[in-house]
Design an enzyme around this catalytic site. Structure first.
Site, PDB file in Angstrom:
ATOM      1  N   ARG A  21       0.856  -1.190   0.000  1.00  9.66           N
ATOM      2  CA  ARG A  21       0.000   0.000   0.000  1.00  9.66           C
ATOM      3  C   ARG A  21       0.887   1.234   0.000  1.00  9.66           C
ATOM      4  O   ARG A  21       1.364   1.677   1.018  1.00  9.66           O
ATOM      5  CB  ARG A  21      -0.874  -0.017   1.259  1.00  9.66           C
ATOM      6  CG  ARG A  21      -1.772   1.190   1.407  1.00  9.66           C
ATOM      7  CD  ARG A  21      -2.666   1.023   2.622  1.00  9.66           C
ATOM      8  NE  ARG A  21      -3.529   2.163   2.864  1.00  9.66           N
ATOM      9  CZ  ARG A  21      -3.168   3.241   3.567  1.00  9.66           C
ATOM     10  NH1 ARG A  21      -1.933   3.339   4.082  1.00  9.66           N
ATOM     11  NH2 ARG A  21      -4.013   4.237   3.763  1.00  9.66           N
TER      12      ARG A  21
ATOM     13  N   SER B 266     -12.667  -2.517   1.049  1.00  9.66           N
ATOM     14  CA  SER B 266     -12.760  -1.879   2.373  1.00  9.66           C
ATOM     15  C   SER B 266     -14.200  -1.556   2.684  1.00  9.66           C
ATOM     16  O   SER B 266     -14.902  -1.001   1.841  1.00  9.66           O
ATOM     17  CB  SER B 266     -11.995  -0.540   2.377  1.00  9.66           C
ATOM     18  OG  SER B 266     -10.685  -0.729   2.002  1.00  9.66           O
TER      19      SER B 266
ATOM     20  N   LYS C 256      -3.570   6.165   8.805  1.00 15.55           N
ATOM     21  CA  LYS C 256      -4.266   6.517   7.549  1.00 15.55           C
ATOM     22  C   LYS C 256      -4.808   7.931   7.727  1.00 15.55           C
ATOM     23  O   LYS C 256      -5.485   8.218   8.726  1.00 15.55           O
ATOM     24  CB  LYS C 256      -5.395   5.530   7.304  1.00 15.55           C
ATOM     25  CG  LYS C 256      -6.310   5.816   6.099  1.00 15.55           C
ATOM     26  CD  LYS C 256      -7.420   4.754   6.023  1.00 15.55           C
ATOM     27  CE  LYS C 256      -8.532   5.106   5.060  1.00 15.55           C
ATOM     28  NZ  LYS C 256      -8.292   4.770   3.655  1.00 15.55           N
TER      29      LYS C 256
HETATM   30  C1  LIG Z   1      -5.394   1.340   5.833  1.00 13.27           C
HETATM   31  C2  LIG Z   1      -6.342   1.523   6.966  1.00 13.27           C
HETATM   32  N1  LIG Z   1      -7.704   1.420   6.787  1.00 13.27           N
HETATM   33  C3  LIG Z   1      -8.432   1.608   7.892  1.00 13.27           C
HETATM   34  S1  LIG Z   1      -7.394   1.943   9.223  1.00 13.27           S
HETATM   35  C4  LIG Z   1      -5.956   1.810   8.268  1.00 13.27           C
HETATM   36  C5  LIG Z   1      -4.589   1.980   8.825  1.00 13.27           C
HETATM   37  C6  LIG Z   1      -4.185   0.802   9.669  1.00 13.27           C
HETATM   38  O1  LIG Z   1      -2.888   1.059  10.180  1.00 13.27           O
HETATM   39  P1  LIG Z   1      -2.492   0.595  11.655  1.00 13.27           P
HETATM   40  O2  LIG Z   1      -2.531  -0.909  11.674  1.00 13.27           O
HETATM   41  O3  LIG Z   1      -1.084   1.138  11.841  1.00 13.27           O
HETATM   42  O4  LIG Z   1      -3.495   1.226  12.570  1.00 13.27           O
HETATM   43  C1  LIG Z   2      -8.196   0.301   3.747  1.00 11.53           C
HETATM   44  C2  LIG Z   2      -8.014  -1.035   3.851  1.00 11.53           C
HETATM   45  C3  LIG Z   2      -8.936  -1.860   4.576  1.00 11.53           C
HETATM   46  N1  LIG Z   2      -8.717  -3.184   4.677  1.00 11.53           N
HETATM   47  C4  LIG Z   2      -7.632  -3.762   4.099  1.00 11.53           C
HETATM   48  C5  LIG Z   2      -7.439  -5.238   4.254  1.00 11.53           C
HETATM   49  N2  LIG Z   2      -6.732  -3.046   3.404  1.00 11.53           N
HETATM   50  C6  LIG Z   2      -6.857  -1.706   3.237  1.00 11.53           C
HETATM   51  N3  LIG Z   2      -6.000  -1.055   2.581  1.00 11.53           N
END
Ligand SMILES: Cc1ncsc1CCOP(=O)(O)O
Ligand SMILES: C=C1C=NC(C)=NC1=N
Ligand SMILES: [Mg+2]
Length: 214
Positions: free
Chosen positions: A41, A113, A142
């Protein structure tokens, strides 16, 4: 087709800007620690683009396949196709599942998502192979993250989607895992818990030890 629920148990998500280290060495440590799925990502501040992004993606894919772990690309369907990734993960504002299916191999993994039952139901209708559910807890990884839905949110979505593979995401640490699986998720996806750990290998191993192979 591999058993997707087993793959979702310990799902690392990472891009080059989620660690100050070499992302390939962090990924290799996590693979040695037992992650079961990886998502590249590349997003946010200083994210790589173009050839640089493609080259890192290809190296990460080769590394995952050396450990027999599937390699998923976030958002970028064209890149996923170009480099022969095992699948893509898209958000609510990305390319729709139907158009991805039209372009990709039949055993291509498509993750979506979701934050609520309405989005989860739509993902089932659209033919998603799994859904990411969250954010479960607060996270600053994020930028445009939505409000946390907690374990109640996981349970509600599980009751809506039946047997569809579900992975929880958002602010997840080792201490959260038991409750998240109890609430109905098949696994956990993390960025910082592994990519920013002193030892990504130990962090991955700890998470894997808490989620029994179903
Ligand atoms: C990509 C994403 N989508 C919802 S929360 C998130 C970030 C998750 O990162 P972390 O595991 O460091 O909280
Ligand atoms: C935003 C996201 C939510 N869920 C997963 C598995 N990946 C992502 N990048
Ligand atoms: Mg997206």
């Amino acid at each position: 087709m591999m058993n997707l629920k087993r793959c979702l148990r310990v799902y690392l998500i990472m891009g080059s800007n989620n660690t100050v280290r070499d992302p390939l060495s962090v990924l290799e440590e996590a693979l040695k620690g037992g992650i079961t799925l990886f998502q590249y990502r590349e997003k946010g501040a200083n994210a790589k683009v173009g050839q640089e992004k493609k080259e890192l993606a290809m190296k990460m894919k080769r590394l995952c396949h050396k450990y027999s772990v599937p390699f998923i690309v976030n958002d970028d369907v064209l890149l996923a196709l170009e480099i022969g990734a095992d699948g893509v993960h898209v958000g609510q504002d990305d390319e729709i599942v139907a158009s991805i299916k039209a372009q990709c191999p039949k055993d291509f993994i498509i993750g979506v998502s979701t934050t609520n039952s309405q989005e989860a139901n739509q993902a089932v209708k659209d033919g998603a192979d799994y859904i990411g559910v969250g954010p479960i807890y607060a996270t600053d990884t994020k930028e445009d993250v939505k409000l946390p839905i907690g374990l109640e949110g996981v349970a509600e979505i599980r009751s809506t989607v039946g047997d569809l593979p579900i992975v929880a995401i958002g602010g997840i640490k080792t201490s959260h895992v038991a409750g998240i699986i109890q609430a109905g998720a098949d696994g956990v996806s993390v960025i910082s818990a592994i990519s920013q750990a002193k030892s990504p290998k130990i962090a991955a191993r700890q998470l894997a030890s808490l989620i029994n192979p179903s």
